[in-house]
Structure formats: C-alpha cells, structure tokens
Design a protein around this motif. Structure first.
Motif, PDB file in Angstrom:
ATOM      1  N   ASP A 257      25.471   8.354  -3.433  1.00  0.00           N
ATOM      2  CA  ASP A 257      25.187   9.649  -2.809  1.00  0.00           C
ATOM      3  C   ASP A 257      26.468  10.437  -2.553  1.00  0.00           C
ATOM      4  N   VAL A 258      26.512  11.651  -3.099  1.00  0.00           N
ATOM      5  CA  VAL A 258      27.601  12.587  -2.793  1.00  0.00           C
ATOM      6  C   VAL A 258      27.000  13.632  -1.863  1.00  0.00           C
ATOM      7  N   TRP A 259      27.295  13.489  -0.581  1.00  0.00           N
ATOM      8  CA  TRP A 259      26.685  14.327   0.446  1.00  0.00           C
ATOM      9  C   TRP A 259      27.536  15.571   0.659  1.00  0.00           C
ATOM     10  N   THR A 260      26.939  16.728   0.394  1.00  0.00           N
ATOM     11  CA  THR A 260      27.634  18.010   0.554  1.00  0.00           C
ATOM     12  C   THR A 260      27.037  18.735   1.746  1.00  0.00           C
ATOM     13  N   THR A 261      27.816  18.899   2.792  1.00  0.00           N
ATOM     14  CA  THR A 261      27.309  19.571   3.994  1.00  0.00           C
ATOM     15  C   THR A 261      27.460  21.077   3.909  1.00  0.00           C
ATOM     16  N   ASN A 262      28.457  21.537   3.188  1.00  0.00           N
ATOM     17  CA  ASN A 262      28.683  22.976   3.036  1.00  0.00           C
ATOM     18  C   ASN A 262      28.637  23.338   1.568  1.00  0.00           C
ATOM     19  N   GLY A 263      27.595  24.023   1.169  1.00  0.00           N
ATOM     20  CA  GLY A 263      27.440  24.380  -0.229  1.00  0.00           C
ATOM     21  C   GLY A 263      28.233  25.618  -0.611  1.00  0.00           C
ATOM     22  N   ASN A 264      28.259  25.893  -1.895  1.00  0.00           N
ATOM     23  CA  ASN A 264      28.889  27.090  -2.433  1.00  0.00           C
ATOM     24  C   ASN A 264      27.978  27.620  -3.527  1.00  0.00           C
ATOM     25  N   GLU A 265      27.044  28.508  -3.125  1.00  0.00           N
ATOM     26  CA  GLU A 265      26.034  28.980  -4.059  1.00  0.00           C
ATOM     27  C   GLU A 265      26.651  29.696  -5.262  1.00  0.00           C
ATOM     28  N   SER A 266      27.780  30.373  -5.053  1.00  0.00           N
ATOM     29  CA  SER A 266      28.412  31.099  -6.155  1.00  0.00           C
ATOM     30  C   SER A 266      28.895  30.154  -7.244  1.00  0.00           C
ATOM     31  N   ARG A 267      29.169  28.893  -6.863  1.00  0.00           N
ATOM     32  CA  ARG A 267      29.610  27.895  -7.833  1.00  0.00           C
ATOM     33  C   ARG A 267      28.491  26.916  -8.186  1.00  0.00           C
ATOM     34  N   GLY A 268      27.283  27.237  -7.728  1.00  0.00           N
ATOM     35  CA  GLY A 268      26.143  26.394  -8.054  1.00  0.00           C
ATOM     36  C   GLY A 268      26.079  25.104  -7.264  1.00  0.00           C
ATOM     37  N   ILE A 269      26.800  25.053  -6.126  1.00  0.00           N
ATOM     38  CA  ILE A 269      26.813  23.845  -5.303  1.00  0.00           C
ATOM     39  C   ILE A 269      25.935  24.072  -4.079  1.00  0.00           C
ATOM     40  N   ARG A 270      24.888  23.285  -3.962  1.00  0.00           N
ATOM     41  CA  ARG A 270      23.988  23.400  -2.825  1.00  0.00           C
ATOM     42  C   ARG A 270      24.256  22.278  -1.829  1.00  0.00           C
ATOM     43  N   PRO A 271      24.101  22.590  -0.531  1.00  0.00           N
ATOM     44  CA  PRO A 271      24.260  21.516   0.451  1.00  0.00           C
ATOM     45  C   PRO A 271      23.131  20.503   0.299  1.00  0.00           C
ATOM     46  N   GLY A 272      23.441  19.234   0.507  1.00  0.00           N
ATOM     47  CA  GLY A 272      22.414  18.207   0.394  1.00  0.00           C
ATOM     48  C   GLY A 272      22.962  16.919  -0.167  1.00  0.00           C
ATOM     49  N   HIS A 273      22.046  16.070  -0.610  1.00  0.00           N
ATOM     50  CA  HIS A 273      22.391  14.740  -1.103  1.00  0.00           C
ATOM     51  C   HIS A 273      22.211  14.683  -2.620  1.00  0.00           C
ATOM     52  N   ASN A 274      23.256  14.251  -3.288  1.00  0.00           N
ATOM     53  CA  ASN A 274      23.211  14.088  -4.735  1.00  0.00           C
ATOM     54  C   ASN A 274      23.239  12.593  -5.035  1.00  0.00           C
ATOM     55  N   CYS A 275      22.050  12.009  -5.198  1.00  0.00           N
ATOM     56  CA  CYS A 275      21.925  10.563  -5.400  1.00  0.00           C
ATOM     57  C   CYS A 275      21.706  10.268  -6.879  1.00  0.00           C
ATOM     58  N   LEU A 276      22.633   9.522  -7.468  1.00  0.00           N
ATOM     59  CA  LEU A 276      22.544   9.201  -8.893  1.00  0.00           C
ATOM     60  C   LEU A 276      21.696   7.950  -9.138  1.00  0.00           C
ATOM     61  N   VAL A 277      21.448   7.175  -8.102  1.00  0.00           N
ATOM     62  CA  VAL A 277      20.607   5.972  -8.109  1.00  0.00           C
ATOM     63  C   VAL A 277      21.277   4.779  -8.808  1.00  0.00           C
ATOM     64  N   GLU A 278      21.807   4.967 -10.010  1.00  0.00           N
ATOM     65  CA  GLU A 278      22.457   3.863 -10.717  1.00  0.00           C
ATOM     66  C   GLU A 278      23.884   4.230 -11.096  1.00  0.00           C
ATOM     67  N   TYR A 279      24.698   3.200 -11.390  1.00  0.00           N
ATOM     68  CA  TYR A 279      26.079   3.440 -11.785  1.00  0.00           C
ATOM     69  C   TYR A 279      26.590   2.258 -12.599  1.00  0.00           C
ATOM     70  N   GLN A 280      27.804   2.387 -13.124  1.00  0.00           N
ATOM     71  CA  GLN A 280      28.402   1.349 -13.952  1.00  0.00           C
ATOM     72  C   GLN A 280      29.514   0.638 -13.179  1.00  0.00           C
ATOM     73  N   VAL A 281      29.655  -0.635 -13.459  1.00  0.00           N
ATOM     74  CA  VAL A 281      30.742  -1.429 -12.875  1.00  0.00           C
ATOM     75  C   VAL A 281      31.610  -1.947 -14.011  1.00  0.00           C
TER      76      VAL A 281
END
Length: 402
Positions: A257-281
C-alpha cells in the motif's frame, strides 16, 4: 510419541482456538448457540497443469440476520477427501458480500459490492485465505461477530448475496511444482495481460500469468486424468442479538500500500490507498550470508476509526518469514508466523505454508488501536532465492472500545 507429535501438529490451530474459546467464554459469560452449515462450491474440473480462477455468484450461504463466527474452506474431491496442495494448489479463496436486485436475471452485471471497512479497494472480501487455510484459525471469540443480513440495511427491491472466488492450480506432473504455484510467467508461456498488452519487463510472475484457463508446463509424456474438485466451506454463525453480540469491523491491510494523504489532481494523483496486492522478491544474490537473506516490505497506514483488536492474522506465500503489525512507538500489535508442512498428508504438505499463527488478545489485557494512529505493517520473506507473486496482507478485526 511420533504419532502424538503428528496429531498435535495437524490440530494445532484447533487446540489454540479451543483455548481462546474457553478463555473468552469465561470473560463474556454464556455463549450464544452457534450454528454450523457446510456447503460445496460448483464443480471445478482440473487436468495436469491447468489453472482455474473462477467467480461463483449466488452461492449457498446461511440466510437471515446473523453474526458470522467463522468461515473455513478446503479443496476436496468427489468423495469428500481433502486434496493435498502438491496435487492441486489452493492459491486463494475469497468471500465477498453484495446487494442485487430481486429476480435479477444477470446478477453479475447488476450488483453492488458491500466491502469491508477498508483499506484497499481491490480487497473487498469478508474472509479470504489460501494454501494456509486448513491450519489457520478463523473463529471470532464471544461475544463478537460480523453482522450481516440486517434487513434494514438492504435497499428496497434488493437482496443480499455472496460471491466466492476460487483460484487453484493443478500441479500434477509439473516440471517445476513450486514455480507453478508462484505463477512464474515462463512456465505458463504468458507474455501479455488479460487485455493483450505486453507485461512489464520486471513482471516475471504473479496472478496475471496463472489466470483462468492458463496451463503450467508439465513433464513430457506425463498422463493425468481429469478430476472434479470442490471448495468445501463451513460457516459458523449465531442469530443476531444486539444485546448479546458485539459487532466487529473488518480491515485488510497490504504491505504494498502506497498511502497518499495529499493528492495532486493536476498530476493525476488522488489521495487514498494504492494497494498492488502482490509483489516480487528478488534473490539476495551470491556472496551474501544466507542467514541474513530477508526481504522486507513495509507500509504505513492509519485506520479511520479505532477500537480493540479481537483477531489478527497475516497472509503470505511460500518463503514467508513473518508478518507483523506495529503501532506507534513500535509496540507490537500482532506477529503472525507461517506454519510449514513437514509430511505428505493434506494439511501438512512438506515445503508449503499450511497455516499462519493468529493473534487473539486477552480480554483482560486488550490491545487498542486509536483512530488516526500510524500503523506499520511489515512483511518479511526469505530471499535465499527469488519468489514471484507473493503477498503481504494482514486481516484485522476491531470492536469499538467499551
């Protein structure tokens, strides 16, 4: 002595839950009458190498205004015998709640998902586990439960229903059985996503490569029969009684989860949780002390509302070392450890994660989480070798503090 040890290992989660129930019953008074119902999913047809990732709507489920106490599941064959992980690997199962219009001819296209309390949009389930399902306790101690089926919360003209997602892989005859379970793309000969777009160059394994209908490579000349498999699920619940049952809220956290508390709508960044669910090790590489080969994935989040921790458990895949949740100041809320199998029988398959330890805080010494408190989720994997498509989820049940 060996037989006793085997019995204790295979029944560890049951023993722990029994102790929890005895402890909480003393604290909460007489328990409500718990009802149990057992169901089967629709038939899943497998053959060597085949991956199945299907969604089943309008599944059989207890009706009425109830409080869920547990949901357990496992793969079984047509005779009801458990299917071991080294034959058919259970990647995950998910139970999701929804509202749909009554007499709706196409539920799939006309439903509203009723998600848990957060924090990740891609993770709306009420219950969900994977290979660890047989030896991971899910029981919610008295006087707590997950309230569902309240007729006053269902919109007029709608009804509540449940959907089940089952993702499993037949690994009989596989060239690389563990590689198949980790969904390595080269073993499935998959180079594009479901939309036909090329996969990223650094995506070498994960759900995109073992999606429904794909096949993992099997040994040349291997012959295996088709087999019918079912997800057998057991639901325990009590009739709802607001004077006797304390409702809990479900939170599912994700180490990606990449949690963004302050978004930037002009750059397409919304506040909220960006959960990728899976990842590589990635492997720690040559020349590194193998005892120090630990890959750590961390995420910091906070909950919109606080409460007492009633139950907590991590969800990880093969290679996992520990999943831990910390509060502010580094206090430990829960550490969930993998249970690795050591034998051949279902529930104790050698080399597989067959369970995860759970946390049931004592009512006498409650663990509290404050609203807005910064929580840190740590997901650790051994990276003596690389692992694809791993997960670092954390399931948390909270009740409002008394």
């Amino acid at each position: 002595m060996a037989e006793l040890k085997s019995f204790l290992l295979k029944n560890l989660s049951l023993i722990l839950v029994t102790l929890v129930l005895l402890q909480t019953s003393e604290a909460a008074g007489p328990s409500l009458k718990v009802k149990t119902e057992v169901f089967l999913s629709p038939k899943i047809v497998f053959e060597p190498g085949l991956a199945s990732n299907k969604v089943y709507y309008q599944i059989d489920f207890p009706r009425g205004h109830i409080a869920l106490k547990s949901f357990n599941a496992e793969l079984v064959d047509e005779t009801g015998n458990p299917v071991p992980l080294d034959e058919t690997y259970l990647h995950h199962w998910l139970l999701v709640r929804y509202y749909a219009a009554k007499k709706n001819p196409d539920v799939q296209k006309n439903l509203t998902i009723i998600s848990n309390s957060g924090l990740c949009d891609p993770l709306p389930q009420y219950f969900g586990l994977g290979a660890e399902t047989r030896r991971t306790a899910t029981y919610i101690p008295d006087p707590y439960g997950i309230e569902v089926g309240d007729p006053t919360s269902v919109p007029e003209g709608y009804e509540e229903g449940w959907v089940l997602n089952v993702h499993a892989i037949d690994t009989r005859g596989a060239v690389d059985r563990m590689g198949c379970t980790e969904c390595w793309c080269n073993l499935y000969n998959v180079t594009t996503d479901q939309s036909g777009e090329p996969l990223p160059s650094d995506y070498y394994g994960g759900i995109e490569c073992c999606r429904d209908g794909t096949r993992c490579k099997v040994r040349q000349g291997f012959q295996g029969d088709k087999r019918n498999v079912y997800l057998r699920y057991t639901v325990m619940y009590v009739d709802w009684d607001s004077t006797a049952v304390v409702p809990v809220k479900i939170y599912i956290l994700d180490a990606t989860d990449v949690w963004t508390t302050n978004g930037n709508e002009s750059r397409g960044i919304r506040p909220g949780h960006n959960c990728l669910v899976e990842y590589q090790v990635d492997s720690c590489g040559a020349g590194v002390d193998k005892n120090g080969c630990i890959h750590s994935k961390n995420a910091s989040v906070s909950l919109p509302r606080g409460g007492d921790v009633i139950y907590a458990v991590g969800h990880q895949h093969t290679g996992s070392a520990v999943s831990a949740l910390y509060g502010e100041g580094g206090r430990v809320i829960c550490s969930s450890y993998p249970i690795y199998g050591t034998g051949n029988e279902a529930g104790n398959e050698a080399g597989y994660v067959v369970g995860m330890s759970t946390c049931y805080p004592s009512p006498a010494r409650p663990i509290k989480i404050s609203a807005g408190e910064t929580l840190t989720l740590v997901s650790n994997y051994s990276n003596v070798k690389s692992h694809a498509g791993v997960m670092g989820l954390f399931y948390l049940l909270l009740a409002e503090s008394s």
